[in-house]
Design an enzyme around this catalytic site. Structure first.
Site, PDB file in Angstrom:
ATOM      1  N   LYS A 170      27.577  59.404 -92.817  1.00  0.00           N
ATOM      2  CA  LYS A 170      28.982  59.089 -93.116  1.00  0.00           C
ATOM      3  C   LYS A 170      29.670  60.300 -93.740  1.00  0.00           C
ATOM      4  CE  LYS A 170      30.980  57.641 -96.776  1.00  0.00           C
ATOM      5  NZ  LYS A 170      32.166  58.507 -96.698  1.00  0.00           N
ATOM      6  N   SER A 222      30.379  64.467-105.920  1.00  0.00           N
ATOM      7  CA  SER A 222      30.636  64.619-107.357  1.00  0.00           C
ATOM      8  C   SER A 222      29.573  63.883-108.176  1.00  0.00           C
ATOM      9  CB  SER A 222      32.013  64.048-107.678  1.00  0.00           C
ATOM     10  OG  SER A 222      32.030  62.663-107.404  1.00  0.00           O
ATOM     11  N   GLU A 243      22.725  65.814-104.637  1.00  0.00           N
ATOM     12  CA  GLU A 243      23.174  67.185-104.916  1.00  0.00           C
ATOM     13  C   GLU A 243      24.596  67.056-105.420  1.00  0.00           C
ATOM     14  OE1 GLU A 243      24.833  70.226-105.007  1.00  0.00           O
ATOM     15  OE2 GLU A 243      24.558  70.746-102.880  1.00  0.00           O
ATOM     16  N   CYS A 277      29.581  73.889-104.185  1.00  0.00           N
ATOM     17  CA  CYS A 277      28.856  73.346-105.340  1.00  0.00           C
ATOM     18  C   CYS A 277      28.256  74.462-106.180  1.00  0.00           C
ATOM     19  CB  CYS A 277      27.808  72.344-104.886  1.00  0.00           C
ATOM     20  SG  CYS A 277      26.813  72.898-103.511  1.00  0.00           S
ATOM     21  N   GLU A 374      34.108  71.335-113.889  1.00  0.00           N
ATOM     22  CA  GLU A 374      34.075  72.007-112.588  1.00  0.00           C
ATOM     23  C   GLU A 374      35.484  72.051-112.004  1.00  0.00           C
ATOM     24  OE1 GLU A 374      32.209  69.761-109.341  1.00  0.00           O
ATOM     25  OE2 GLU A 374      31.360  71.634-108.619  1.00  0.00           O
TER      26      GLU A 374
END
Ligand code: TXE
Length: 468
Positions: A170, A222, A243, A277, A374
């Site tokens: 997805k 996230s 991750e 990331c 972040e």
């Protein structure tokens, strides 16, 4: 307007409802993505489960050959996919953009085809016969983000398939089209049901993470959503590889030559407009070379063209979506208001698209959101320090722990300090250099488990011991 379809059980499946996917460079509609329902997810999982007995029983060499066929299909269709990726994601065709992403996807697929998990023998003698077998989990659900949609899909899907699993993939609602098209291309070289691609819709993600027919979820996104995925997966005790976000620190030690490291620092931070990331997101620079490093970075930044990714001269495109644009511009405005100096950028141009200039921020400190959280965009805070021990402590004072880097002219000192970073990877004199033969993952709130290499392949398996 072109309507894209899901691929379930080897067939193209249309949805009854669709949503628009916008080009972040100009706001135009790129195409219509199917709105996936929980019933569609059920169908995709059923197709994957039906394909699993035959696929998992195939000899390893046949699955390796199938992965190589996927790599060939990626190569043959790379330009079409790169064009579509640029139109929906915004990243340029050139530089470290869409063509680079397609090249990476092919390379990762080929390398993953070449690795295997042979039976491990603990004891074979007259007293005992003990072997460790790596068996596929069953159905793997892959949930991907919008920053590197195709590469990350490949990172999830190929090791799962190589190890004998079947997959339901997805994509993010921001960038579903290139994944739907890539999935169609890849599924065509596999037996029906081995790879199924659904789209987004409010029900789709939660339907996957709670589905009793899915044995493992590979998730990249996230930390906040990672927590939801883990909690939803708990009921059915799914295996997880997560991750999640990073807030990677880089530390420039005294003695470095700013002119020599500026380019590496720049691309470590600004690859894919910082929407990566493991990009460098906080730069700690020693007092003795702080001003010179700021100047060298500004000089390099001025050489990088930003604009519509379809124009081959550009090396950076727009921010991918409105939410991210607002987040980055809000963090820069707040840092400026708190006393940071904007060395370049910091003001978005008028006009269509989510363009934001390359932004370098001096005199940034902890307590500013752009340092503590972040930013995931084209704005780098540069933080001054005067004591190396203090810099290591500040780098580690984060809930995240994906990557980190030490920049030094003394390799021995650099290695000693790198090992003290609380991060899944600590690079020296570079940042974000990932490879298919090297495991990659985060510690602390940056994730669980690793991807790539033998260790990443193992995460797509369960162990069975045969003990006689
Ligand atoms: O990510 P989400 P978003 C960070 C970055 C960014 C922030 C938010 O800081 O600003 O995340 O981005 C699916 N159950 N990263 O909102 O929500 C969703 O549809 C199951 C870092 O886009 O994490 C998409 O496919 N799935 C990151 C995927 O999760 C759910 C890359 C990721 O979306 C779900 C992207 C649910 N309840 C953003 N809710 C990195 N580490 O590279 C959403 N999803």
């Amino acid at each position: 307007m072109k309507k894209y379809a899901m691929t379930i059980g080897g067939r193209s499946v249309n949805a009854s409802d669709h949503f628009e996917v916008l080009n972040p460079a100009n706001g135009e509609v790129v195409g219509l993505a199917p709105k996936t329902t929980a019933a569609d997810v059920d169908r995709a999982v059923a197709a994957a489960r039906a394909a699993f007995p035959a696929w998992s029983a195939k000899p390893s060499a046949e699955r390796a050959a199938a992965c190589n066929a996927m790599a060939d299909a990626l190569k043959a269709n790379a330009e079409e996919l790169a064009q579509l990726l640029t139109r929906e994601q915004g990243k340029p065709l050139s530089g470290l953009g869409s063509r680079f992403e397609l090249g990476g996807a092919e390379g990762w697929t080929r390398y993953t085809a070449s690795i295997d998990l042979p039976v491990e023998v603990i004891q074979h003698d007259d007293n005992a016969w003990i072997e460790v077998h790596h068996k596929p989990v069953g159905v793997v659900g892959s949930i991907t983000p919008w920053n590197w949609p195709l590469m990350i899909a490949i990172w999830h899907v190929v090791p799962a398939i190589r190890a004998g699993n079947c997959v339901v993939l997805k994509p993010s609602p921001y960038t579903p089209l290139s994944t739907l098209r890539m999935g169609e291309i890849l599924a065509a070289v596999l037996p029906p049901g081995v790879l199924n691609i659904v789209s987004d819709g409010p029900e789709a993600g939660p339907a996957m993470t709670s589905h009793p027919g899915i044995g493992k979820i590979s998730f990249t996104g996230s930390t906040a959503t990672g927590r939801k995925v883990m909690s939803s997966a708990a009921e059915t005790l799914k295996r997880l590889t997560l991750e999640l976000g990073g807030n990677d620190a880089g530390i420039v030690l005294p003695g470095c030559d700013p002119a020599k490291i500026a380019e590496g620092l720049f691309w470590g931070a600004f690859i894919n407009n910082g929407q990566t990331c493991a990009a460098l997101k906080r730069l700690y620079v020693h007092d003795s070379l702080y001003d010179a490093t700021c100047e060298a970075l500004v000089a390099f930044a001025k050489t990088v063209p930003v604009g519509d990714g379809l124009d081959e001269k550009n090396l950076l495109g727009p921010i991918q979506n409105r939410m991210q644009f607002d987040k980055v511009s809000g963090m820069v405005d707040a840092a400026r208001a708190a006393g940071a100096r904007i060395l370049t950028g910091g003001v978005a141009p008028n006009g269509p698209g989510f363009f934001y200039p390359i932004t370098l921020i001096a005199d940034a400190t902890e307590g500013m959101d752009i340092v503590d959280r972040e930013q995931f965009g084209p704005a780098l805070p540069i933080i001054r320090y005067s004591n190396v021990e203090d810099a290591i402590a500040r780098a580690n004072a984060s809930e995240n722990g994906l990557g980190g880097s030490i920049w030094s002219s003394d390799p021995k000192q650099a290695r000693a300090l790198a090992s003290r970073l609380e991060s899944g990877t600590a690079w020296i004199n570079k940042h974000g250099d990932i490879r298919p033969d090297v495991p990659f993952g985060g510690v602390k709130a940056s994730g669980i488990g690793v991807e790539f290499a033998r260790q990443g392949l193992e995460e797509n398996t369960v162990i069975q011991v045969i003990h006689q």
